[in-house]
Design a protein around this motif. Structure first.
Motif, mmCIF file in Angstrom:
data_model
loop_
_atom_site.group_PDB
_atom_site.id
_atom_site.type_symbol
_atom_site.label_atom_id
_atom_site.label_comp_id
_atom_site.label_asym_id
_atom_site.label_seq_id
_atom_site.Cartn_x
_atom_site.Cartn_y
_atom_site.Cartn_z
ATOM 1 N N PRO A 220 48.126 48.217 40.268
ATOM 2 C CA PRO A 220 46.788 47.663 40.020
ATOM 3 C C PRO A 220 46.632 47.093 38.618
ATOM 4 O O PRO A 220 45.595 46.510 38.301
ATOM 5 N N TYR A 221 47.659 47.248 37.749
ATOM 6 C CA TYR A 221 47.544 46.878 36.340
ATOM 7 C C TYR A 221 48.240 45.544 36.039
ATOM 8 O O TYR A 221 49.390 45.333 36.446
ATOM 9 N N TYR A 222 47.537 44.689 35.270
ATOM 10 C CA TYR A 222 48.089 43.373 34.931
ATOM 11 C C TYR A 222 47.708 42.968 33.506
ATOM 12 O O TYR A 222 46.607 43.270 33.040
ATOM 13 N N HIS A 223 48.636 42.291 32.863
ATOM 14 C CA HIS A 223 48.425 41.723 31.528
ATOM 15 C C HIS A 223 48.262 40.223 31.699
ATOM 16 O O HIS A 223 49.126 39.551 32.271
ATOM 17 N N CYS A 224 47.147 39.675 31.228
ATOM 18 C CA CYS A 224 46.851 38.248 31.396
ATOM 19 C C CYS A 224 46.638 37.599 30.030
ATOM 20 O O CYS A 224 45.990 38.168 29.157
ATOM 21 N N VAL A 225 47.191 36.393 29.887
ATOM 22 C CA VAL A 225 47.085 35.642 28.636
ATOM 23 C C VAL A 225 46.605 34.232 28.938
ATOM 24 O O VAL A 225 47.149 33.566 29.826
ATOM 25 N N SER A 226 45.594 33.781 28.212
ATOM 26 C CA SER A 226 45.108 32.393 28.321
ATOM 27 C C SER A 226 45.241 31.726 26.967
ATOM 28 O O SER A 226 44.827 32.302 25.955
ATOM 29 N N ARG A 227 45.808 30.523 26.968
ATOM 30 C CA ARG A 227 46.027 29.810 25.709
ATOM 31 C C ARG A 227 45.228 28.517 25.677
ATOM 32 O O ARG A 227 45.107 27.807 26.673
ATOM 33 N N CYS A 228 44.695 28.228 24.506
ATOM 34 C CA CYS A 228 43.885 27.040 24.285
ATOM 35 C C CYS A 228 44.806 25.846 24.005
ATOM 36 O O CYS A 228 45.837 25.989 23.348
ATOM 37 N N HIS B 134 44.306 32.046 21.610
ATOM 38 C CA HIS B 134 44.580 32.636 22.915
ATOM 39 C C HIS B 134 43.888 33.989 23.046
ATOM 40 O O HIS B 134 43.430 34.561 22.053
ATOM 41 N N THR B 135 43.820 34.462 24.265
ATOM 42 C CA THR B 135 43.238 35.777 24.538
ATOM 43 C C THR B 135 44.216 36.615 25.349
ATOM 44 O O THR B 135 44.979 36.090 26.165
ATOM 45 N N HIS B 136 44.197 37.911 25.082
ATOM 46 C CA HIS B 136 44.964 38.885 25.861
ATOM 47 C C HIS B 136 43.989 39.823 26.549
ATOM 48 O O HIS B 136 43.034 40.298 25.930
ATOM 49 N N VAL B 137 44.239 40.137 27.821
ATOM 50 C CA VAL B 137 43.477 41.175 28.507
ATOM 51 C C VAL B 137 44.433 41.993 29.372
ATOM 52 O O VAL B 137 45.391 41.456 29.927
ATOM 53 N N VAL B 138 44.186 43.288 29.436
ATOM 54 C CA VAL B 138 44.893 44.167 30.370
ATOM 55 C C VAL B 138 43.852 44.670 31.356
ATOM 56 O O VAL B 138 42.841 45.269 30.959
ATOM 57 N N LEU B 139 44.091 44.409 32.643
ATOM 58 C CA LEU B 139 43.101 44.678 33.676
ATOM 59 C C LEU B 139 43.640 45.628 34.740
ATOM 60 O O LEU B 139 44.857 45.681 34.980
ATOM 61 N N ARG B 140 42.733 46.359 35.359
ATOM 62 C CA ARG B 140 43.078 47.207 36.509
ATOM 63 C C ARG B 140 42.203 46.809 37.686
ATOM 64 O O ARG B 140 40.977 46.806 37.596
ATOM 65 N N VAL B 141 42.834 46.482 38.808
ATOM 66 C CA VAL B 141 42.104 46.109 40.015
ATOM 67 C C VAL B 141 41.692 47.382 40.745
ATOM 68 O O VAL B 141 42.534 48.182 41.163
ATOM 69 N N ALA B 142 40.394 47.603 40.894
ATOM 70 C CA ALA B 142 39.857 48.806 41.547
ATOM 71 C C ALA B 142 39.516 48.480 43.002
ATOM 72 O O ALA B 142 38.343 48.409 43.391
ATOM 73 N N THR B 143 40.551 48.289 43.809
ATOM 74 C CA THR B 143 40.359 47.902 45.206
ATOM 75 C C THR B 143 39.505 48.914 45.959
ATOM 76 O O THR B 143 38.632 48.535 46.756
#
Length: 304
Positions: A15-23, A71-80
């Motif tokens: 359920p855990y993911y690291h996401c990066v968005s760059r300008c 850029h931004t970093h986020v670590v997310l958990r999907v709570a299905t």
């Protein structure tokens, strides 16, 4: 060639993911434009507030984040499991915080009496919205599109603000999750923006330290194991004290340029997740260089 998003995100695996968005714009997301001298520091607040808002709307937990200059970093958990427990009306209330929905979904949410055919239409919409509210792709879309519109309006221009796709990494074990969180929280330190993690205002570690001083958990971030020691799937796999100590010691080693030199008072969490000390420092210093796709430190360690 980029891989399809459905191959990068699979909640059955983790359920855990690291996401990066760059300008992609020269003026960047935040910071000061060296050409015009204009400051965009206020945009960091845009990103943080939007992240907190989305964490309240989506069935997705915010574990860690860092808002950098471009850029931004986020670590997310999907709570299905949380999304599946929501009632139809709750799903609609959550979705309507983002979008208007349809006339029928608005009427249903308000308690209006609908015909059988109208209820069937509403149920179909609810099914779609429920899936979107547990989708990392939709979470990142609602984050990035909102910031892009705000920035374009402020800059009085149009066009692309972000790269075409955000980068996502699956975090397949607890060691990968914790090392990625530390990597994200120490981004401003490695970039030379601050000399201590708590000085980087728009990061999850700064928010956690502020809350820790008042003996509480940040209300918008996924909590660590409480002082009672009773944990479940709603908690990150260690205590707040252990995590802050882990970030502090890791940051001291990196900031002091002592690669591979570990303090004598090593946090016990490293022993519990069975990660070699020098290997831990290497991964938390260059997480994205070590992992191009899904991240699993234990698998990587065994392969060495």
């Amino acid at each position: 060639m980029p891989r399809p998003r459905k191959e990068l995100i699979c909640v059955e695996q983790t359920p855990y993911y690291h996401c990066v968005s760059r300008c992609v714009r020269r003026a960047c997301l935040c910071g000061k434009d060296s050409f015009t001298g204009k400051s965009y520091e206020h945009r960091r607040g845009w990103v943080e507030r939007r992240l907190y808002f989305l964490a309240r709307v989506f069935a997705i937990d915010l574990c860690a984040y860092a808002v950098m200059s471009n850029h931004t970093h986020v670590v997310l958990r999907v709570a299905t499991e949380r999304a599946q427990q929501w009632s139809n009306k709750h799903v609609l209330r959550q979705w309507h915080k983002l979008h208007r929905g349809t006339r029928l979904t608005q009427l249903y949410a308000q308690g209006a009496t609908l015909s059988q055919a109208e209820r069937a239409t509403v149920n179909a919409c609810v099914s779609v919205y429920r899936q979107r509210l547990q989708s990392i792709s939709w979470f990142m879309r609602e984050l990035n599109e909102y910031i892009a519109r705000q920035a374009n309006k402020e800059d009085d221009c149009t066009g692309r603000f972000w790269e075409g796709r955000f980068k996502s990494q699956a975090l397949l074990d607890e060691a990968a999750l914790l090392s990625c969180m530390v990597y994200v929280d120490l981004n401003p330190l490695r970039a030379g923006m601050v000399i201590a993690p708590e000085d980087a205002r728009f990061t999850s570690i700064a928010a956690r330290i502020r809350a820790f001083k008042t003996r509480r958990q940040p209300p918008r971030l996924m909590p660590f194991i409480p002082p009672t020691g009773i944990s479940n799937s709603l908690h990150l796999p260690l205590s707040t004290t252990d995590y802050i100590t882990l970030v502090d010691y890791t940051g001291r080693c990196i900031a002091a340029n002592k690669k591979g030199v570990i303090p004598a008072s090593l946090p016990p969490i490293l022993e519990r997740i069975h990660v070699d000390q020098a290997h831990w420092l290497s991964v938390t210093h260059k997480f994205e260089q070590h992992f191009r796709g899904a991240a699993s430190i234990l698998t990587m360690k065994n392969a060495v």
